[in-house]
Scaffold this motif. Structure first.
Motif, PDB file in Angstrom:
ATOM      1  N   TRP A 107      -0.015  11.849  -8.647  1.00  0.00           N
ATOM      2  CA  TRP A 107      -0.349  11.464  -7.282  1.00  0.00           C
ATOM      3  C   TRP A 107      -0.202  12.719  -6.445  1.00  0.00           C
ATOM      4  O   TRP A 107       0.897  13.250  -6.321  1.00  0.00           O
ATOM      5  N   LYS A 108      -1.276  13.205  -5.876  1.00  0.00           N
ATOM      6  CA  LYS A 108      -1.260  14.481  -5.170  1.00  0.00           C
ATOM      7  C   LYS A 108      -1.366  14.254  -3.676  1.00  0.00           C
ATOM      8  O   LYS A 108      -2.260  13.562  -3.190  1.00  0.00           O
ATOM      9  N   GLY A 109      -0.431  14.869  -2.940  1.00  0.00           N
ATOM     10  CA  GLY A 109      -0.413  14.755  -1.486  1.00  0.00           C
ATOM     11  C   GLY A 109      -1.406  15.695  -0.816  1.00  0.00           C
ATOM     12  O   GLY A 109      -2.004  16.564  -1.459  1.00  0.00           O
ATOM     13  N   TYR A 110      -1.558  15.543   0.477  1.00  0.00           N
ATOM     14  CA  TYR A 110      -2.508  16.354   1.239  1.00  0.00           C
ATOM     15  C   TYR A 110      -2.184  17.839   1.170  1.00  0.00           C
ATOM     16  O   TYR A 110      -3.075  18.681   1.197  1.00  0.00           O
ATOM     17  N   ASP A 111      -0.885  18.162   1.095  1.00  0.00           N
ATOM     18  CA  ASP A 111      -0.484  19.567   1.063  1.00  0.00           C
ATOM     19  C   ASP A 111      -0.368  20.137  -0.351  1.00  0.00           C
ATOM     20  O   ASP A 111       0.091  21.237  -0.542  1.00  0.00           O
ATOM     21  N   GLY A 112      -0.761  19.333  -1.340  1.00  0.00           N
ATOM     22  CA  GLY A 112      -0.668  19.777  -2.729  1.00  0.00           C
ATOM     23  C   GLY A 112       0.598  19.326  -3.434  1.00  0.00           C
ATOM     24  O   GLY A 112       0.789  19.601  -4.610  1.00  0.00           O
ATOM     25  N   SER A 113       1.507  18.658  -2.707  1.00  0.00           N
ATOM     26  CA  SER A 113       2.738  18.155  -3.321  1.00  0.00           C
ATOM     27  C   SER A 113       2.401  17.256  -4.483  1.00  0.00           C
ATOM     28  O   SER A 113       1.426  16.524  -4.448  1.00  0.00           O
ATOM     29  N   GLY A 151       0.848  -1.185   0.000  1.00  0.00           N
ATOM     30  CA  GLY A 151       0.000   0.000   0.000  1.00  0.00           C
ATOM     31  C   GLY A 151       0.881   1.231   0.000  1.00  0.00           C
ATOM     32  O   GLY A 151       2.071   1.148   0.269  1.00  0.00           O
ATOM     33  N   HIS A 152       0.280   2.358  -0.307  1.00  0.00           N
ATOM     34  CA  HIS A 152       1.046   3.586  -0.440  1.00  0.00           C
ATOM     35  C   HIS A 152       0.199   4.741   0.074  1.00  0.00           C
ATOM     36  O   HIS A 152      -0.787   5.124  -0.557  1.00  0.00           O
ATOM     37  N   SER A 153       0.588   5.306   1.196  1.00  0.00           N
ATOM     38  CA  SER A 153      -0.157   6.393   1.810  1.00  0.00           C
ATOM     39  C   SER A 153      -0.086   7.660   0.973  1.00  0.00           C
ATOM     40  O   SER A 153       0.960   7.995   0.412  1.00  0.00           O
ATOM     41  N   ARG A 154      -1.183   8.369   0.918  1.00  0.00           N
ATOM     42  CA  ARG A 154      -1.192   9.648   0.223  1.00  0.00           C
ATOM     43  C   ARG A 154      -0.216  10.624   0.879  1.00  0.00           C
ATOM     44  O   ARG A 154       0.360  11.488   0.215  1.00  0.00           O
ATOM     45  N   GLY A 155      -0.001  10.487   2.167  1.00  0.00           N
ATOM     46  CA  GLY A 155       0.950  11.346   2.881  1.00  0.00           C
ATOM     47  C   GLY A 155       2.390  11.138   2.443  1.00  0.00           C
ATOM     48  O   GLY A 155       3.242  12.004   2.631  1.00  0.00           O
ATOM     49  N   LEU A 156       2.664   9.999   1.829  1.00  0.00           N
ATOM     50  CA  LEU A 156       4.017   9.699   1.368  1.00  0.00           C
ATOM     51  C   LEU A 156       4.464  10.655   0.270  1.00  0.00           C
ATOM     52  O   LEU A 156       5.639  10.969   0.150  1.00  0.00           O
ATOM     53  N   VAL A 213       8.152  12.357   0.418  1.00  0.00           N
ATOM     54  CA  VAL A 213       9.130  12.126  -0.645  1.00  0.00           C
ATOM     55  C   VAL A 213       9.563  13.455  -1.263  1.00  0.00           C
ATOM     56  O   VAL A 213      10.752  13.725  -1.435  1.00  0.00           O
ATOM     57  N   LYS A 214       8.603  14.306  -1.571  1.00  0.00           N
ATOM     58  CA  LYS A 214       8.895  15.605  -2.198  1.00  0.00           C
ATOM     59  C   LYS A 214       9.748  16.484  -1.286  1.00  0.00           C
ATOM     60  O   LYS A 214      10.738  17.062  -1.719  1.00  0.00           O
TER      61      LYS A 214
END
Length: 173
Positions: free
Chosen positions: A167-173, A127-132, A136-137
């Motif tokens: 793949w977009k992170g919670y902070d927009g990354s 699995g791969h968390s959206r927070g990742l 990573v960025k």
């Protein structure tokens, strides 16, 4: 005639289903085989996980020096850059940051700033968390290669929007 580009990678779970010594033996054998093949063939070999390189440096220093030379020659690429490929379904964000930091610190000290991987790699997570994405960025990596976006053993299935996607992170990354 078309030119063939061969880029090889190994993924070795050193202690998944075997004892540490057997896993390390498989790693050293894989690394030695890759280095030996480079004497006869022109190809690129990739491997990540600084923990594996640390053990190679300790238990096979001559092989490690050969790998350092191959990295300088751009025939061996350090990929991923993490200490160990984590299972990205259960970890805490801080554990991923430390995985990346410890791995990158080791690679920087042994292979130089110019050889740090810009692509995080996690071939064996379930699995791969959206927070990742944000982690990573903000740790300086630009891309993420993964396998197993879904599995028949994990429900619900993760269906990807297409073969290529952002793949977009919670902070927009």
């Amino acid at each position: 005639m078309k030119k063939l580009h061969l880029i090889c990678n190994s993924h070795i779970d050193t202690i998944w289903q075997w004892e540490w010594a057997e896993g390390m033996s498989a790693t050293l054998s894989t690394f030695q085989s890759a280095a030996n093949l480079m004497e006869k063939h022109d190809y690129i070999f990739c491997h990540g996980e600084s923990s594996i390189y640390e053990y190679t440096e300790k238990y096979a220093p001559e092989l490690f020096r050969k790998i350092q030379q191959l990295v300088k020659e751009k025939k061996w690429h350090v990929s991923g850059g993490w200490y160990l490929q984590p299972d990205c379904t259960m970890g805490h964000g801080e554990s991923y940051i430390r995985q990346i930091r410890v791995g990158m610190d080791f690679f920087r000290s042994r292979f130089g700033e110019n050889n740090l991987p810009k692509t995080a790699v996690c071939f064996d997570a379930f699995g791969h968390s959206r927070g990742l994405v944000q982690i990573v960025k903000k740790c300086g990596q630009e891309n993420y290669i993964f396998m197993r976006p879904y599995s028949k053993y994990i429900r619900p299935q993760l269906e990807l929007p297409s073969e290529y996607f952002y793949w977009k992170g919670y902070d927009g990354s």
